[in-house]
Design a protein around this motif. Structure first.
Motif, short mmCIF file in Angstrom:
data_model
loop_
_atom_site.label_atom_id
_atom_site.label_comp_id
_atom_site.label_asym_id
_atom_site.label_seq_id
_atom_site.Cartn_x
_atom_site.Cartn_y
_atom_site.Cartn_z
N ASP A 42 9.28 0.82 8.32
CA ASP A 42 8.31 0.63 9.40
C ASP A 42 6.95 0.17 8.89
O ASP A 42 6.06 -0.12 9.69
N GLY A 43 6.76 0.15 7.58
CA GLY A 43 5.49 -0.28 7.01
C GLY A 43 4.50 0.83 6.81
O GLY A 43 3.37 0.57 6.39
N THR A 44 4.90 2.08 7.07
CA THR A 44 4.00 3.21 6.84
C THR A 44 4.71 4.26 6.00
O THR A 44 5.91 4.48 6.15
N ASP B 221 -2.19 3.91 4.24
CA ASP B 221 -2.05 2.53 4.68
C ASP B 221 -0.97 1.79 3.90
O ASP B 221 -0.77 0.60 4.10
N ALA B 222 -0.28 2.49 3.02
CA ALA B 222 0.76 1.87 2.20
C ALA B 222 2.13 2.08 2.82
O ALA B 222 2.37 3.08 3.51
N ALA B 223 3.03 1.13 2.55
CA ALA B 223 4.43 1.27 2.97
C ALA B 223 5.26 1.96 1.90
O ALA B 223 6.33 2.48 2.18
N HIS C 121 -3.16 7.64 -4.96
CA HIS C 121 -4.25 7.26 -5.85
C HIS C 121 -3.73 6.89 -7.24
O HIS C 121 -4.29 6.01 -7.90
N ALA C 122 -2.65 7.53 -7.68
CA ALA C 122 -2.07 7.17 -8.97
C ALA C 122 -1.54 5.74 -8.96
O ALA C 122 -1.81 4.95 -9.87
N LEU C 123 -0.80 5.39 -7.92
CA LEU C 123 -0.26 4.04 -7.84
C LEU C 123 -1.37 3.01 -7.61
O LEU C 123 -1.27 1.86 -8.07
N ALA C 124 -2.41 3.41 -6.89
CA ALA C 124 -3.53 2.48 -6.69
C ALA C 124 -4.16 2.10 -8.03
O ALA C 124 -4.62 0.95 -8.21
N MET C 125 -4.19 3.03 -8.99
CA MET C 125 -4.77 2.74 -10.30
C MET C 125 -3.98 1.67 -11.06
O MET C 125 -4.51 0.98 -11.92
N THR C 126 -2.68 1.54 -10.75
CA THR C 126 -1.84 0.59 -11.47
C THR C 126 -1.57 -0.68 -10.67
O THR C 126 -0.86 -1.57 -11.14
N GLY C 127 -2.10 -0.76 -9.45
CA GLY C 127 -1.78 -1.89 -8.58
C GLY C 127 -0.39 -1.78 -8.00
O GLY C 127 0.18 -2.78 -7.55
N GLY C 128 0.17 -0.56 -7.98
CA GLY C 128 1.55 -0.38 -7.56
C GLY C 128 1.76 -0.07 -6.09
O GLY C 128 2.92 0.09 -5.66
N VAL D 263 2.42 -0.77 -2.30
CA VAL D 263 3.01 -1.85 -1.51
C VAL D 263 2.50 -1.70 -0.09
O VAL D 263 2.76 -0.69 0.57
N ILE D 264 1.76 -2.68 0.38
CA ILE D 264 1.14 -2.62 1.71
C ILE D 264 1.66 -3.79 2.54
O ILE D 264 1.47 -4.95 2.19
N THR D 265 2.33 -3.46 3.64
CA THR D 265 2.93 -4.49 4.49
C THR D 265 2.31 -4.55 5.88
O THR D 265 2.42 -5.56 6.56
N GLY D 266 1.68 -3.47 6.33
CA GLY D 266 1.30 -3.34 7.73
C GLY D 266 2.53 -3.04 8.57
O GLY D 266 3.67 -3.03 8.06
N PRO D 267 2.34 -2.77 9.88
CA PRO D 267 3.48 -2.48 10.76
C PRO D 267 4.49 -3.62 10.74
O PRO D 267 4.13 -4.79 10.86
N THR D 268 5.77 -3.29 10.59
CA THR D 268 6.80 -4.31 10.46
C THR D 268 7.50 -4.65 11.77
O THR D 268 8.15 -5.68 11.88
N GLY D 269 7.43 -3.75 12.76
CA GLY D 269 8.13 -3.97 14.02
C GLY D 269 9.53 -3.39 14.05
O GLY D 269 10.25 -3.58 15.03
#
Length: 416
Positions: free
Chosen positions: A343-345, A350-352, A382-389, A391-397
């Protein structure tokens, strides 16, 4: 981070999710149906908006309709329908107002009328008329989401505290016909668990509800325990149900997407469940076992894990799963894993979901983070944010559980 491998992983997930968009299933199910009297549409869930938009293209002119989706998931007006947004994963005042609006719309229908009920995951929170004060319901929901209960167990409790769940909305529609079009986010497609079953008979018992209270140590007042002990509708004669999508379709689409990108895919399971960290470690262990064969390989799993909250951090079950996996993948070249909510959340973020590979643990250490400590504090975001890991898609429908894809690519193999 292995950007080529991540690119493959994200492309595979995007293609799998796109294959599960509900619009074609809605049209296929409703097209050609005969409707003798008035037609009303009630769409509830994270995918309610695209499902409703598809429905009105094939239905006769509707006499009324209501679309109830998560805050931020509406994509604008739909002709002939009222669009509302409400709270998820915890119901809010808008959830209650939307349910009252739906109940008022179906009041006084006749046997010749039809209610087309479009259901997708998230409806348990979005569509609610509680039999207890809202603050009490929110507290119970918070306890259920934090204790490690799976979605079926959560909904066994929630449906008994509601005037619209466990088939009670279908009772409110009687004697009108109810046509259910369902996008399943529940393993095994158990209809009474999807959205807590507003328009299907309830297959669960009061005994099961009370057992869940005892098992997870839920703190409930006596008035709520009395409600849990009451019977729910076990039979409804005015409904028909059609399932148009599920995690099985999501996994099949992921397998096909892997093959198109040159990976030899294997389905691990389409009933992934249990603790998210254990699922992540298991997927990583499997990837270690097949790494080094000199072939492009992919492992696919779908389902819904759980996290028992004990820390003060931020994250979701997919991010938690990915961060757990990175510990066992550390040091491996050409091996990566992605875990995403369709679903993108993922949790209250705000990450999927998240992506990790053999370099993630080193990136965390270089930034002064420890994966195990972050997992203990439930701070995968926050851990994954530090590595660029992230995944953010927004709502997928759509909303058909979670998808996990592990990839193995030989070091001397370029990207396709």
């Amino acid at each position: 981070m292995d950007e080529a491998l991540r690119g493959d992983a994200e492309a595979i997930v995007r293609q799998a999710i796109a294959a599960c968009l509900p619009t074609q299933g809605v049209v296929r199910t409703l097209k050609g149906m005969r409707f003798a009297g008035r037609v009303y549409v009630v769409a509830v869930g994270k995918a309610a908006w695209p499902m409703a938009q598809a429905a009105v293209t094939v239905l006769p002119p509707v006499s009324g309709g209501l679309v109830i989706t998560k805050h931020g998931h509406s994509q604008g007006p739909i002709a002939g329908l009222t669009v509302r947004e409400a709270g998820h994963p915890v119901p809010d005042a808008a959830s209650l107002a939307a349910a009252d609006e739906a109940l008022a719309m179906v009041e006084g229908l006749t046997a010749g009328d039809t209610v087309v009920f479009l259901l997708s995951g998230g409806a348990s929170a979005l569509f609610e008329k509680p039999l207890v004060p809202l603050a009490q319901l929110q507290d119970v929901t918070g306890q259920l989401l934090a204790c490690g209960a799976d979605i079926r167990q959560v909904n066994i409790i929630r449906k008994r505290l509601s005037a619209v769940k466990a088939g009670r909305f279908a009772l409110a529609c009687q004697p009108a016909r109810v046509v259910n079009v369902i996008l399943s986010d529940v393993l095994g497609d158990e209809l009474d668990a999807i959205g807590s079953g507003p328009t299907v008979p309830d297959a669960t018992t009061a005994g099961q509800a009370l057992d869940i209270v005892a098992r997870f140590g839920l703190r409930l007042p006596a008035s709520l325990l009395d409600l849990l002990a009451r019977p729910t509708p076990a039979r409804l004669d005015n409904v028909e149900s059609h399932v148009i999508g599920s995690v099985g379709l999501l996994c099949q689409a992921a397998l096909e997407a892997c093959a198109r990108r040159g990976y030899q895919p294997t389905l691990v399971t389409d009933r992934l469940s249990g603790p998210a960290d254990q699922a992540g470690l298991d997927m990583a262990r499997r990837l270690r076992q097949v790494q080094g064969t000199g072939r492009r390989l992919a492992l696919v799993a779908g389902g819904e894990t759980v996290v028992t909250l004990t820390g003060q951090g931020l994250g979701g079950r997919n991010q938690h799963l990915a961060l757990a996996a990175c510990q066992k993948l550390s040091g491996l070249d050409g091996v990566g894993l992605i875990s995403v909510g369709s679903d993108g959340t993922d949790g209250p973020t705000d990450a999927a979901g998240g992506y990790v590979d053999g370099r993630t643990a080193d990136l965390l250490a270089a930034a002064g983070w420890d994966a195990a400590a972050a997992l203990r504090d439930d701070d995968s975001y926050h851990a994954l944010a530090m590595t660029g890991g992230l995944v953010i898609t927004g709502p997928t429908g759509t909303n058909v559980n979670d998808i996990v894809v592990g990839l193995v690519r030989p070091a001397d193999d370029g990207a396709i």
